[in-house]
Each structure stands twice: as structure tokens, then as C-alpha cells.
Design an enzyme around this catalytic site. Structure first.
Site, PDB file in Angstrom:
ATOM      1  CD  GLU A  23      -1.316  -0.434  -4.516  1.00  0.00           C
ATOM      2  OE1 GLU A  23      -0.481  -1.312  -4.377  1.00  0.00           O
ATOM      3  OE2 GLU A  23      -1.563   0.033  -3.355  1.00  0.00           O
ATOM      4  CB  CYS A 230       2.196  -3.467  -2.398  1.00  0.00           C
ATOM      5  SG  CYS A 230       1.578  -3.108  -0.521  1.00  0.00           S
ATOM      6  CG  ASN A 369       4.349   1.666  -0.480  1.00  0.00           C
ATOM      7  OD1 ASN A 369       3.528   2.463  -0.176  1.00  0.00           O
ATOM      8  ND2 ASN A 369       4.066   0.392  -0.432  1.00  0.00           N
ATOM      9  CD  GLU A 370       1.824  -0.040   3.519  1.00  0.00           C
ATOM     10  OE1 GLU A 370       2.228  -0.916   3.627  1.00  0.00           O
ATOM     11  OE2 GLU A 370       0.919   0.619   3.752  1.00  0.00           O
TER      12      GLU A 370
END
Length: 656
Positions: A23, A230, A369-370
Site C-alpha cells: 500500500e 485504504c 478493503n476492510e
């Protein structure tokens, strides 16, 4: 203590189980693996201030640039209308009053050069009122360490409204650090400049910083998850990572501010001024990502946005009934075609034009994502729509779901109820992505975390790390204690390889002085890099995985009480048993191995041992190899010594 290993083959271990998560946090891409040495090369940077939910963004295209010499009469200002790219509309207009005036770039903490190396300079310029030469050099305290002269009459043909492309090489005469890059005019004049790039000529594939690339390659990772995290969601949807923006020439890729720019700011320590200008050039885009995976032998695992901005920062989403959401679905199909389509398909042709006619062989995709389900956030319904859309067009793609941001909440339990409700459809979800950033104590206490998991839907341990201390920008957080806790936890992951099929530590990279998150796997600055103790744990696992897990006869639970954690696998082709053992105590321990018949007379055991002086020991730029594996051989299955605070990998083959 005796470690008994049976002949029964338990869980099959997926090839490439231990991988990487990349990331763009901590300046991992720009300023990191992407080898570009200059900051703000297209004069498009913005400054983000505030916190994650209450932030402001303002254009600051002159960031990292200044006039040269300081206090001279040169004037440099950013103007609109660049012919190179509508997405990046700004460029620099330079007006000089005397010979030798120009602009300089601070380049993070300064340019680093290595004696004898060459560096490729590329820039675009339009000579409004100038017929001399461009003098380009790297300077520190008035001394030049590399320089070249480029005639303004040179350059390529005028392809962009009188902008010409200029290229030259700078060769370093000496090593230097913390220097400035400078571009000057040999006589007074007016020149307009855009996209100034300086790349080391040893960059792998002309893209990747060599030392960081080699750190990844040497791990032999099985896969790489990208681009987040994120990042893929953004603080807002407008700020999200859009992969199609990266499938263009480097100067035409739309600059984006990094969503981590508003995290971890600390005005008192000067971090705010660093992080607030954290931007993304997308120089390392999706083509580069797929190429990187190919070069290091890892399978790609791209993560898709499902129409949510980051749920931590925002409630923004697009409706499932909207045309905008259909674009997200189409982006998923187009990405698969870009990776796998023939060169005569629309997106396969884009890949081929970028230099890779052969498909990349994508087999896995992450959906969100999450993400988690709430009354307003309809993630489960979106997952179902992505699953249906993707599998109608590419049924071979394995999908990775999300269990939310942790493994202890109601959202996590709700997610597993959702996936288990579809467990009779093996194609619905190949694995579910779990994340946990926890104290070392938690990892030791949860070595059996996956022992009782249902087996039909698999697990991807997608982001995990031991957090022995808190704080931003803290290389000291990567302690030996944290690494040993991770190694111990991974013995439980490996023992449960029939349910945990993928695992990756996070975050991967951190530039010293530019990190919003600690701890991290690999730390670096402009001149060098080093692996943390956690890096070596990951490498020792990735390079020493068998094909199947062997029965440990139930003795591991008693060993845990004494601070010993172990697992054992079999590498079938070499007929080797691989035993991994953590001694979490501050006293040396001696163990005997009790093995199946054909290995019990093994006369030589190859060992790798990771240990250090204390729990709080860590590596650093000054001592990059303070904690790293050492090689050793044992000649008997009896009395194998485990040093205090150590992680040991033993490999032993059957005697001929």
C-alpha cells in the site's frame, strides 16, 4: 523437551502462501520503490491539512521547488494549460535575469548519488525566449557531484505545442547525500518546463529502485496484494485510487493526493509539513504492479473499490442502482481483461501497447478493503453483485471477501455469517480477508486462533503485525519481541493451512522520517535500506514452506506453556522435513526431535536462526544487520539448542 512429529500428512499448504501487501503508505511508492528521485515532477502537488474527516486541500504546485541561486533574480511560477496532459494542467514558467539562474528540487531529504552510477534526466521544455543551453547538475554546499549541458536547440521534434523532449545522463563523480537537483539557463531568458524526471539507470525495468526490489525478490513471496488498503477507497471517492488513470504515459497520469496525508500529522515534530504534501504521481501504476509481480515471481491480487469511500473517514458511497455503480462493476471486468485479455481485446491492447503482449495471468481479485455491513453500508449486496458480474465473464477468478477491520467485532462475526451462508458454493468466496494489528501478547495467546475455524471458506490473513509500541515514524517499533510473536502466531497459521491459504504482513515499506505508521517490514532512506526483524521472519517462512503440514501429535499445546511454539512441514520433492521453532523465553532451551522412521537417522540438520540481545532490539540504518538469520548445522536429533529469544528453522532430509 521433545518435539514429536508424526508421519501423518495433515493440511495441504497452498503454494505461495506467504506473500506481500503493498500500500502506498509511508512513502512506499513515490519516494520509495518507484525509482523517481525528484518530488512534484509535474508541478501538480496539493497540500492536505486537517484530520481524516475534517480536512482541506489546496493546490501547491511549487512544493519541493525553489529558485537557484537562493535570493537570485530568477522568477519561477506555476501556470495553467500544459499541453502534455489535460489531467495535469500546470507547468513551470521560468524567467532568469542572469546566466546560471534556474530552479532547484529538494527531493525529499535530498538527492543521493553513488559514485560511478548514471542517472537519466528527462524533461519537457518550450523555449519562449531562450537559445542557450540547459545546465543540469546535482549540488551540495556549492559543489557539483554530477552535471551535464543540454542544448536548447536539441530535443525531440515539437510534439506538444512547441514543447520538446530533452534527455541526458548525469554521472556521479562522488557519493553524496542530501543534495539538490538544479536546472539552470546558460543565459537570461524565458522557458516553460514540465515533467522533470531523474531516474537511476540501474532501476529494475527502468521503474523500480534496485535495493528495495531485491529485498522483495529475495523473500520469494507467493503473491502481492495491491494497491490497498485504504488507498483503494480514498478519503472521498474522488480521492480513491483509479487504476485506469495509471494506464497512460507517465506524464499524463493524473496526480492524486495521498489519503494518508491527513493522518499522523504532528506539527511540533515537523511531520505535518512532510505528510501534508504526500501525493501520488501514479508512476507505479497497475501495469507496473503486474510487471513487478512477474519479476519477483508473485501472483497478483488486486483489490477493487465497491463504491465506498473509506468507511473510517466517510459515509460516502454510490447507490447500487446508479450508473456510477455500474462503472465500478465494469472497471472490475476491464481490469481482468487488461491483465488476461488477448492483445486484440480493447484492454488487452492497452497492455500490449504498454509493452507486455503476453497476459499477466491474473487468478485472484479482492472485493473491497476492510468493508463491513451496516444499516446504510450495504457491502454484502455489493459483494454479491460483483461476484455475479465477475463470474459471468471470468468464472476462473478466485474472489477474496472482507471481514472488516478486525477479528473481534460484531461486524467481523456478521461477515462470517454471510460467507458461511454461501459456503456450499465454492466459487462464491475463495477466502475472506482478516486484519489484526495487535500487541505481541495477543499473538502468543492466539496461536490456536484458527484451530476451530470451519474449513469450507478459507482465510486470507491479509494485514497483521505485532505492535509492541505506538507512535508514528518510529523504526524502533520493529522489535525482536514483535517479530518472535509473529513467528509464533505463524506456526498456528501454518498448522491450519487447510483453512488459512494466504498471509501477508503490513505495512510493507516505510521511508525514515516520512512514515505515518509503525512498525513496518522494510525501512529505507534515499541512500539505503534494511529489513526489520519481522522482515526476516517473513522471509524465513516464505523460503521454507513445505507442501503439506505434518502431525505434531498434540505436544505443541504443552510446549506453549513453556514459551515454545513449533510446526512441521514436508517438502515432498526433496523429501525434507522443515521444522519451525520459536523460543520466546530469555533462557536457552534444548530440544530433541522425535521423527518418523525414515528421518530418524538423519545425520545433518541445516538451521537458520534469528535472535538478538533483547526483546527491544531492532535494526536501523546505522546497524542494518544487527538482527538477521545466521546459518548453523546440527549433527544429531538430540540436544538441539534454541538460543534465548530466537526463531529457528530446521531442514532435514531422509538418510540415503
Amino acid at each position: 523437551m521433545e518435539i514429536r512429529i508424526g508421519s501423518a500428512e495433515k493440511a495441504e499448504i497452498q503454494e505461495g502462501m506467504i506473500g506481500l501487501f503493498f500500500e502506498d503508505i509511508n512513502y512506499a511508492a513515490d519516494g520509495g520503490l518507484y525509482a523517481e528521485m525528484l518530488e512534484n515532477r509535474s508541478f501538480e502537488f496539493v497540500k492536505a491539512t486537517g484530520d481524516a474527516r475534517d480536512y482541506q486541500v489546496a493546490y501547491d504546485g511549487g512544493y519541493a521547488w525553489g529558485t537557484y541561486p537562493v535570493g537570485a533574480g530568477a522568477e519561477a511560477r506555476c501556470v495553467m494549460g500544459s499541453p502534455l496532459s489535460e489531467e495535469n494542467p500546470h507547468y513551470m514558467r521560468l524567467r532568469t535575469a542572469k546566466p546560471g539562474e534556474g530552479i532547484r528540487n529538494k527531493a525529499y531529504e535530498g538527492i543521493c548519488l553513488k559514485k560511478g552510477m548514471e542517472y537519466k534526466l528527462l524533461f519537457w521544455a518550450r523555449c519562449v525566449k531562450f537559445q542557450g543551453d540547459f545546465d543540469v547538475f546535482v549540488e551540495k554546499d556549492g559543489k557539483r557531484f554530477a552535471e551535464a549541458r543540454v542544448p536548447a536547440a536539441g530535443g525531440t521534434e515539437e510534439t506538444y505545442n512547441h514543447f520538446r523532449r530533452f534527455e541526458t545522463l548525469l554521472k556521479a563523480e562522488e557519493d553524496t547525500e542530501r543534495a539538490d537537483f538544479v536546472l539552470c539557463l546558460s543565459e537570461p531568458g524565458v522557458v516553460e518546463i514540465d515533467f522533470i524526471s531523474l531516474m537511476p539507470c540501474d532501476a529494475v525495468a527502468g521503474i523500480f529502485r534496485r535495493d528495495l526490489f531485491e529485498m522483495l525478490r529475495d523473500m520469494h513471496p507467493g503473491f502481492m496484494r495491491f494497491p490497498g488498503g485504504c488507498i483503494v477507497e480514498g478519503n472521498t471517492l474522488a480521492n480513491r485510487y483509479r487504476y485506469k488513470d495509471s494506464l497512460k504515459p507517465a506524464w499524463a497520469r493524473r496526480n492524486n493526493w495521498n489519503r494518508w496525508a491527513v493522518h499522523g500529522t504532528d506539527s511540533e515534530n515537523g511531520y505535518e509539513s512532510v505528510y501534508s504534501h504526500y501525493n501520488q504521481t501514479l508512476g507505479m501504476g497497475y501495469y507496473e504492479y503486474f510487471l513487478l509481480c512477474e519479476l519477483i515471481g508473485a501472483k497478483p491480487l488486486p483489490v477493487l473499490n465497491v463504491g465506498f469511500a473509506c468507511q473510517y473517514q466517510s459515509d460516502e458511497m454510490v447507490s447500487r442502482d446508479s450508473a456510477a455503480f455500474r462503472e465500478f462493476l465494469q472497471d472490475a471486468l476491464d481490469l481482468i481483461e487488461f491483465a488476461n485479455g488477448a492483445a486484440d481485446t480493447p484492454w488487452g491492447a492497452v497492455r500490449a501497447e504498454m509493452g507486455h503482449p503476453k497476459p499477466f495471468g491474473l487468478t485472484m481479485v479482492g472485493i473491497g478493503n476492510e468493508q463491513w455491513q451496516t444499516e446504510k453500508a450495504d457491502f454484502f449486496e455489493r459483494y454479491e453483485m460483483f461476484e455475479k458480474t465477475i463470474h459471468e465473464h471470468a468464472p476462473y477468478i478466485r474472489l477474496i471477501g472482507s471481514a472488516g477491520p478486525n477479528v473481534s467485532s460484531g461486524e467481523y462475526r456478521m461477515a462470517w455469517e454471510f460467507y458461511h451462508a454461501h459456503e456450499d458454493r465454492p466459487d462464491f468466496a475463495y477466502a475472506v480477508d482478516e486484519h489484526y494489528y495487535v500487541p505481541p501478547k495477543w499473538l502468543y495467546e492466539h496461536v490456536d486462533f484458527y484451530d476451530e475455524y470451519p474449513r469450507k471458506v478459507k482465510v486470507f490473513s491479509g494485514e497483521y503485525a505485532a505492535h509492541p509500541s505506538s507512535g508514528f515514524n518510529n523504526p524502533k517499533a520493529n522489535t525482536l519481541d514483535g517479530a518472535l510473536a509473529e513467528a509464533a502466531f505463524l506456526t498456528g497459521v501454518e498448522r491450519n493451512a487447510d483453512v488459512v491459504v494466504l498471509a501477508s504482513y503490513a505495512p510493507l515499506f516505510a521511508r525514515v522520517g516520512y512514515a505515518q505508521w509503525s512498525p513496518d517490514l522494510i525501512w529505507f532512506d534515499g541512500a539505503g535500506c534494511y529489513g526489520s526483524p519481522s522482515y526476516y521472519v517473513q522471509k524465513m517462512y516464505a523460503c521454507n514452506m513445505g507442501d503439506v503440514e505434518l502431525d505434531t501429535c498434540g505436544g505443541e499445546r504443552e510446549a506453549w506453556k513453556e514459551g515454545i511454539y513449533y510446526c512441521a512441514g514436508l517438502a515432498r520433492e526433496r523429501d525434507e522435513i522443515i521444522v519451525k521453532i520459536v523460543n520466546s523465553k530469555e533462557e536457552a532451551r534444548s530440544v530433541d526431535l522425535a521423527l518418523p522412521e525414515r528421518w530418524k537417522d538423519s545425520c545433518k540438520i541445516q538451521a537458520q536462526i534469528l535472535t538478538g540481545e533483547s526483546r527491544d532490539s531492532y535494526n536501523s540504518l546505522g546497524e542494518p544487520e544487527k538482527i538477521m538469520p545466521m546459518e548453523k548445522a546440527f549433527m544429531s536429533l538430540k540436544g538441539i539448542e534454541l538460543p534465548p529469544l530466537s526463531f529457528t528453522v530446521l531442514r532435514l532430509g531422509a538418510r540415503d
